[in-house]
Structure formats: C-alpha cells, structure tokens
Write an enzyme that holds these catalytic residues in place. Sequence first.
Site, PDB file in Angstrom:
ATOM      1  N   LYS A 181       0.900  -1.289  -0.197  1.00  0.00           N
ATOM      2  CA  LYS A 181      -0.103  -0.032   0.065  1.00  0.00           C
ATOM      3  C   LYS A 181       0.869   1.131  -0.021  1.00  0.00           C
ATOM      4  O   LYS A 181       1.634   1.570   0.845  1.00  0.00           O
ATOM      5  CB  LYS A 181      -1.000  -0.008   1.180  1.00  0.00           C
ATOM      6  CG  LYS A 181      -2.183   0.807   1.073  1.00  0.00           C
ATOM      7  CD  LYS A 181      -2.351   2.018   1.901  1.00  0.00           C
ATOM      8  CE  LYS A 181      -1.667   3.018   2.244  1.00  0.00           C
ATOM      9  NZ  LYS A 181      -1.659   4.240   1.538  1.00  0.00           N
ATOM     10  N   PRO A 182       1.020   1.885  -1.240  1.00  0.00           N
ATOM     11  CA  PRO A 182       2.109   2.875  -1.071  1.00  0.00           C
ATOM     12  C   PRO A 182       1.413   4.288  -0.813  1.00  0.00           C
ATOM     13  O   PRO A 182       0.021   4.143  -0.715  1.00  0.00           O
ATOM     14  CB  PRO A 182       2.278   3.069  -2.725  1.00  0.00           C
ATOM     15  CG  PRO A 182       1.165   2.185  -3.496  1.00  0.00           C
ATOM     16  CD  PRO A 182       0.449   1.420  -2.455  1.00  0.00           C
ATOM     17  N   ALA A 183       1.956   5.327  -0.505  1.00  0.00           N
ATOM     18  CA  ALA A 183       1.255   6.490  -0.171  1.00  0.00           C
ATOM     19  C   ALA A 183       0.502   7.130  -1.081  1.00  0.00           C
ATOM     20  O   ALA A 183       0.815   7.124  -2.278  1.00  0.00           O
ATOM     21  CB  ALA A 183       2.619   7.467   0.160  1.00  0.00           C
TER      22      ALA A 183
ATOM     23  N   SER B  78       5.354   7.706   9.570  1.00  0.00           N
ATOM     24  CA  SER B  78       5.626   8.471  10.815  1.00  0.00           C
ATOM     25  C   SER B  78       5.361   7.584  12.057  1.00  0.00           C
ATOM     26  O   SER B  78       4.787   6.502  11.922  1.00  0.00           O
ATOM     27  CB  SER B  78       4.643   9.614  10.744  1.00  0.00           C
ATOM     28  OG  SER B  78       3.331   8.897  10.764  1.00  0.00           O
TER      29      SER B  78
ATOM     30  N   LEU C  56      10.469   4.226  11.515  1.00  0.00           N
ATOM     31  CA  LEU C  56       9.537   5.368  11.686  1.00  0.00           C
ATOM     32  C   LEU C  56      10.474   6.502  11.730  1.00  0.00           C
ATOM     33  O   LEU C  56      11.655   6.624  11.125  1.00  0.00           O
ATOM     34  CB  LEU C  56       9.076   5.174  13.052  1.00  0.00           C
ATOM     35  CG  LEU C  56       8.371   3.802  13.256  1.00  0.00           C
ATOM     36  CD1 LEU C  56       7.933   3.788  14.796  1.00  0.00           C
ATOM     37  CD2 LEU C  56       7.090   3.811  12.376  1.00  0.00           C
TER      38      LEU C  56
ATOM     39  N   ARG D 275      19.418  16.185   0.660  1.00  0.00           N
ATOM     40  CA  ARG D 275      19.178  14.965  -0.194  1.00  0.00           C
ATOM     41  C   ARG D 275      17.677  15.126  -0.057  1.00  0.00           C
ATOM     42  O   ARG D 275      17.022  15.321   1.017  1.00  0.00           O
ATOM     43  CB  ARG D 275      19.607  14.021   0.252  1.00  0.00           C
ATOM     44  CG  ARG D 275      19.495  12.864  -0.635  1.00  0.00           C
ATOM     45  CD  ARG D 275      20.395  11.658  -0.199  1.00  0.00           C
ATOM     46  NE  ARG D 275      19.947  11.047   1.046  1.00  0.00           N
ATOM     47  CZ  ARG D 275      19.341   9.960   1.064  1.00  0.00           C
ATOM     48  NH1 ARG D 275      19.223   9.110   0.156  1.00  0.00           N
ATOM     49  NH2 ARG D 275      19.160   9.345   2.405  1.00  0.00           N
TER      50      ARG D 275
ATOM     51  N   CYS E  25      13.955  10.949   6.392  1.00  0.00           N
ATOM     52  CA  CYS E  25      14.000  10.460   7.634  1.00  0.00           C
ATOM     53  C   CYS E  25      15.312  10.697   8.473  1.00  0.00           C
ATOM     54  O   CYS E  25      15.328  10.680   9.722  1.00  0.00           O
ATOM     55  CB  CYS E  25      13.438   8.948   7.967  1.00  0.00           C
ATOM     56  SG  CYS E  25      14.439   7.877   6.920  1.00  0.00           S
TER      57      CYS E  25
ATOM     58  N   GLU F  20      10.568  16.543  13.501  1.00  0.00           N
ATOM     59  CA  GLU F  20      11.082  16.400  12.213  1.00  0.00           C
ATOM     60  C   GLU F  20      10.709  17.638  11.574  1.00  0.00           C
ATOM     61  O   GLU F  20       9.439  18.147  11.198  1.00  0.00           O
ATOM     62  CB  GLU F  20      10.766  15.323  11.459  1.00  0.00           C
ATOM     63  CG  GLU F  20      11.010  14.075  11.859  1.00  0.00           C
ATOM     64  CD  GLU F  20      10.491  12.822  11.221  1.00  0.00           C
ATOM     65  OE1 GLU F  20       9.491  12.603  11.149  1.00  0.00           O
ATOM     66  OE2 GLU F  20      11.219  12.156  10.268  1.00  0.00           O
TER      67      GLU F  20
ATOM     68  N   GLU G  26      16.285  -3.072   8.040  1.00  0.00           N
ATOM     69  CA  GLU G  26      16.121  -3.448   6.476  1.00  0.00           C
ATOM     70  C   GLU G  26      17.264  -3.457   5.889  1.00  0.00           C
ATOM     71  O   GLU G  26      18.351  -2.557   6.073  1.00  0.00           O
ATOM     72  CB  GLU G  26      15.111  -2.269   5.655  1.00  0.00           C
ATOM     73  CG  GLU G  26      13.817  -2.427   6.529  1.00  0.00           C
ATOM     74  CD  GLU G  26      12.770  -1.564   5.580  1.00  0.00           C
ATOM     75  OE1 GLU G  26      12.921  -0.514   5.242  1.00  0.00           O
ATOM     76  OE2 GLU G  26      11.467  -2.226   5.378  1.00  0.00           O
TER      77      GLU G  26
HETATM   78  P1  NAP Z   1       2.554   8.684   7.305  1.00  0.00           P
HETATM   79  O1  NAP Z   1       1.795   9.857   7.205  1.00  0.00           O
HETATM   80  O2  NAP Z   1       3.009   7.882   8.554  1.00  0.00           O
HETATM   81  O3  NAP Z   1       2.271   7.755   5.981  1.00  0.00           O
HETATM   82  C1  NAP Z   1       2.915   6.441   5.560  1.00  0.00           C
HETATM   83  C2  NAP Z   1       2.132   5.462   5.119  1.00  0.00           C
HETATM   84  O4  NAP Z   1       1.177   5.195   5.908  1.00  0.00           O
HETATM   85  C3  NAP Z   1       1.172   5.970   3.609  1.00  0.00           C
HETATM   86  O5  NAP Z   1       1.208   5.145   2.911  1.00  0.00           O
HETATM   87  C4  NAP Z   1       0.104   6.434   4.540  1.00  0.00           C
HETATM   88  O6  NAP Z   1      -1.086   6.276   3.509  1.00  0.00           O
HETATM   89  C5  NAP Z   1      -0.212   5.197   5.559  1.00  0.00           C
HETATM   90  N1  NAP Z   1      -1.254   5.566   6.682  1.00  0.00           N
HETATM   91  C6  NAP Z   1      -1.501   6.723   6.974  1.00  0.00           C
HETATM   92  N2  NAP Z   1      -2.428   6.460   8.006  1.00  0.00           N
HETATM   93  C7  NAP Z   1      -2.635   5.194   8.245  1.00  0.00           C
HETATM   94  C8  NAP Z   1      -3.752   4.370   9.049  1.00  0.00           C
HETATM   95  N3  NAP Z   1      -4.210   4.802  10.181  1.00  0.00           N
HETATM   96  N4  NAP Z   1      -3.333   3.007   8.801  1.00  0.00           N
HETATM   97  C9  NAP Z   1      -2.553   2.476   7.987  1.00  0.00           C
HETATM   98  N5  NAP Z   1      -1.833   3.025   6.956  1.00  0.00           N
HETATM   99  C10 NAP Z   1      -1.664   4.381   7.157  1.00  0.00           C
HETATM  100  O7  NAP Z   1       4.001   9.181   6.914  1.00  0.00           O
HETATM  101  P2  NAP Z   1       4.487   9.907   5.514  1.00  0.00           P
HETATM  102  O8  NAP Z   1       4.081  11.532   5.812  1.00  0.00           O
HETATM  103  O9  NAP Z   1       4.180   9.411   4.288  1.00  0.00           O
HETATM  104  O10 NAP Z   1       6.067   9.938   5.645  1.00  0.00           O
HETATM  105  C11 NAP Z   1       6.868  10.718   6.422  1.00  0.00           C
HETATM  106  C12 NAP Z   1       7.293  10.191   7.534  1.00  0.00           C
HETATM  107  O11 NAP Z   1       7.998   8.865   7.152  1.00  0.00           O
HETATM  108  C13 NAP Z   1       8.273  10.716   8.351  1.00  0.00           C
HETATM  109  O12 NAP Z   1       8.187  10.728   9.777  1.00  0.00           O
HETATM  110  C14 NAP Z   1       9.603  10.044   7.954  1.00  0.00           C
HETATM  111  O13 NAP Z   1      10.842  10.310   9.188  1.00  0.00           O
HETATM  112  C15 NAP Z   1       9.266   8.554   7.998  1.00  0.00           C
HETATM  113  N6  NAP Z   1      10.136   7.834   7.308  1.00  0.00           N
HETATM  114  C16 NAP Z   1      10.876   6.890   7.955  1.00  0.00           C
HETATM  115  C17 NAP Z   1      12.035   6.189   7.285  1.00  0.00           C
HETATM  116  C18 NAP Z   1      12.805   5.259   7.940  1.00  0.00           C
HETATM  117  O14 NAP Z   1      13.389   4.370   7.255  1.00  0.00           O
HETATM  118  N7  NAP Z   1      12.800   5.154   9.225  1.00  0.00           N
HETATM  119  C19 NAP Z   1      11.951   6.416   5.969  1.00  0.00           C
HETATM  120  C20 NAP Z   1      11.186   7.247   5.055  1.00  0.00           C
HETATM  121  C21 NAP Z   1      10.384   7.890   5.768  1.00  0.00           C
HETATM  122  P3  NAP Z   1      -1.824   7.664   2.866  1.00  0.00           P
HETATM  123  O15 NAP Z   1      -0.703   8.253   1.907  1.00  0.00           O
HETATM  124  O16 NAP Z   1      -2.961   7.098   2.173  1.00  0.00           O
HETATM  125  O17 NAP Z   1      -2.163   8.364   4.198  1.00  0.00           O
END
Ligand code: NAP
Length: 495
Positions: free
Chosen positions: A191-193, A246, A268, A295, A301, A398, A475
């Site tokens: 399930k991508p964003a 997140s 996260l 970058r 993250c 962040e 990973e």
């Molecule tokens: P996000 O809001 O947490 O969303 C990530 C994914 O989760 C999306 O596919 C989103 O779908 C889905 N999602 C949202 N609410 C959900 C729910 N209640 N149940 C199931 N899935 C749900 O994060 P983001 O804004 O896309 O990405 C930024 C965050 O990712 C930052 O905090 C960053 O630090 C973190 N990140 C971490 C890493 C790592 O390796 N640690 C790498 C990259 C990013 P929708 O798009 O449809 O809302």
Amino acid sequence: MTVAQPDLHHDRQFPDIQAASRGLYIDGGWVSSQSGKTIEVIDPSTEAILAAVPDATIEDAAAAVESAARAAVSWRETAPRKRSEILRRCFELMIERAEMLATLISMENGKALRDARGEVAYAAEFFRWNAEEAVRITGEYGVAPSGSNRIIVDYQPIGICLLITPWNFPAAMATRKIAPALAAGCPVILKPASETPLTAYALASIYEEAGVPPGVVNVLTTSNPGPVTAAILADPRVRKLSFTGSTGVGRTLLAEAAKHVISCSMELGGNAPFIVFDDADLEAALDGAMIAKMRNAGEACTAANRIYVQSGIHDAFAEGLTRRMAALNVGAGTDALTECGPMITRKAVEKIGRLVDDAKTRGAKVLCGGELSKDPGFFYPPTVLSDVPADADMAHEEIFGPVAPISRFQSEEEAIELANNTEYGLAAYVYTRDLARGLRVSSKIEAGMIALNRGLVSDPAAPFGGVKQSGLGREGGQHHGIAEFMEAKYIATSF
Ligand code: NAP
C-alpha cells in the site's frame, strides 16, 4: 531564490502516466476499484493534477489477500536460484528504465531529478543485493548441550506480508521491502502513499516483465488506509507487517497488529543530530551537511534535523553553510538544473513555516531564507538559522524541509547530551579528525545508524533502522533485511 523552469521535452524516457494509473495491481492484472472512486495525484511543482488512481475498498483488499494466498505455496517452493534470477531481472529493468522512473518520481514527489536518479539507483540496488542474498539463506545444525539430541534450525518464509510505504522515497521504500520479502519466499501486498502511487504502479509493471508470477506482488492505493489495512491484518493468512512512515501512524499500526499477533518491522520518524567538532575538516563537514540536510530537499527520515557545531569552528561553518544554501537552484523537480524541489504538500510547507516562526520567536537568527515563497507549487526556500535554542519546536520535531538549524556547543559531553535529547534514534552524523573521539561519540549516541565523517548513511548492504521511537527491526544488510521476512523453525532430533 532562483526559480528554474520545467523542461521535460528533452527526456527520451518520458513516463507513461496513463499506464501507471490504469488500475489496482491484483493477481497479475490491472483492475478497477469496487468503489469506482479515484484519488488525485498532484504535481507539487505546479499544483496541477497529474493523474487519478483507484481508491481501493476493503473488498479490493480482500481480493489482494486471496491473490497473495493463491501465489504463496508455489512462490515459497520456487527454487532460490529462480527467485534470485527474477530479482536480478527486476534490478536490470529498473536500471534500463532509470530515466523514466526518475522523471516519474520527480513529477509526483517533486524532488529534484538528480535526487530522483539517486533514488532509482538506490531502489534498484535492493533487487541486486537481495538476488545475491536469496541463494544464501542457510539454516543451523548443532548438538544440544546435554548431548542427547541434535538441534536443526530451518528458516522459512513468514507468509503473506502487508507493506505500507511513505511518499518521500516512492521507489526505494517499496523495493527495500519487496526485494527481501520475495527473496525469502513471501508474497506481498503493497500500500503506497496516496501522494506518490504512480511509481509503485510503474514498478509493478517492471516486476511483471521480470517474471514475478501473478499474485506474488499486489499493489493497492486507498484514501481509507486505516480500515483497509486493518482488514488485511485481520486475515489470519497475513503474518507480517512492514511499515515505513511516521511514528504516530506506526504506533496505530502496532496496536492493530497486536490484536492478531502479527510480526512487525517499523521504520519510523527521525530527528538526526549533525555534530561538528572543532577539529573537523571544515570543507568535508560542509559537503556532508549539504547532503545530510538537502538530499530530497530535507524530506528524508535521515535528514540532519539539528546541527550542533563546536564554538571554535561555529562561525566559519555557519558562514559556509549559508553561502551554499543560498546558492541552491530552487525549482520544479523535473528541471535538470533544480537542486531543491518543492515540498510534498501545502500542509508540509505550512508546518515548516510554523517551526521556523517558532524558532525565530525563541531567539533564532535567520542567516538565509525563512520567508514563504509566493510562486505556484509547494516551495519553501533553503533556510539557515543560527542560535536555535534547545526548547525550539524544531529541536524535537522532524522539520522535513530545507531548513538547517545551527546551535553552538562547547564540550564533547554537551554534544552527546544534546544529541540524545530526543525520543527518536534513527541516524546521527559526527565530524571530527580524531578517530578515537569519533568512535567514542558514535558508541554513546542513541541511534541505529551513525555516519562518521560522511553525509550519507543509507546502503542496501548495511542494516538500516532506528532505536527508541524510530522503529523496530532492520532493512537491508547481510541477512538482517531478509530475516525480517522469515521464521526460524527448530527441529529436535536424535539418532
Ligand atoms: P505517514 O503519514 O505515517 O504515512 C505513511 C504511510 O502510512 C502512507 O502509505 C499512509 O497512507 C499510511 N497511513 C496513514 N495512516 C494510516 C493508518 N491509520 N493505517 C494504515 N496506514 C496509514 O508518513 P508520511 O508522511 O508518508 O512519511 C513521512 C514519515 O515517514 C516521516 O516521519 C519520516 O521520518 C518517515 N520515514 C521513515 C523512514 C525510515 O526508514 N525510518 C524512511 C522514510 C520516511 P496515505 O498516504 O494514504 O495517508
């Protein structure tokens, strides 16, 4: 701020947006959503609608689980060498189509083409690396301490995996999960964003062409992620959740997975400190800071979120960083000249603006940037702040944008204390010419990954992941990434 103009026409590998938005990818075919509804994909550089992808329902999710279940047995029984060759082909096709994929990533995510090219190379590498690992999954054999029996440990695929990924690396966050899962013998549902689904669907076509059998990879987009993913997790055949996103959403998903006792890997949020000691090589530290901060225009993250500079080198570093940040070319991601693209959404720009305003109110000085752009698109200018106090909101949240907050420190102990003053523990950066100090500080910083005299830490061959509120599991790396998708089976026997 310089605004570059979009220029796509020179590109000989222009992405096929229509093909990438033609349906949900289930059971090796492209199907409409049962809702009949769609999700719009917006170009962050122009705010124009790029495409609309299907909005999956709980029934669509159930079809994806059925499809994965049908594929599970034959995929786990496919010879490791065969799985390896299919993964290798995925790598080769991604490299052949690199320019098309990079352009697509730039279009839907906004990141500068040069960052998108880097992402495609990084994302493809997960297939090459896991193609090599797929044939090296071994078990264990030993004699029990009592001498009464033998201990055999066999590693088996964990089962159907739900993979949920964020928008900031639309290709790499998906391949970092799909490649090891497939290498281990597991079928997946991705399930991508919602902001960046096109890359995930374009990659699905590549997997198909590479020989991934129907049902082994399924991709679905939904505007209703909570209920749709909860329904997938409730199916007892689903045994793994691998999430990147997140910390807040990660906690919600952990609670959901706990109901069904499902294995979880969680990548996260982060709040990386970037520490520069007086004895650091100034130019190397500046080069590293530009990579660690800029970058993906700061939308990473692992991005340097707090820059701590020792007093003796502070002013020269702040002056050098300001010069470099102010000179960046800001513009549409797809323009070859762009060095800093737009943010993902208007909401993201507003959050950055709030954090900068808060820091200013608390006494931070603006060395460059700091003002919202009036250009169309979700732009925020490259910004450097100095004298950012420890109680500023951006020291704890962040930023996820092109803002470099600098704070001064005096001693090694103070730097470590500042670095660890966060609930996160993903990445950290340390610059010093004293190797003993570098290793000492690295061992005391609470983070899963340390870049010592480097601005880049990610590598498919190294275990990526965080401690504290930054996640669970790893990973990539030798065995680490694949191990997340396997279960150990112990067989006791005597003869
Ligand atoms: P996000 O809001 O947490 O969303 C990530 C994914 O989760 C999306 O596919 C989103 O779908 C889905 N999602 C949202 N609410 C959900 C729910 N209640 N149940 C199931 N899935 C749900 O994060 P983001 O804004 O896309 O990405 C930024 C965050 O990712 C930052 O905090 C960053 O630090 C973190 N990140 C971490 C890493 C790592 O390796 N640690 C790498 C990259 C990013 P929708 O798009 O449809 O809302």
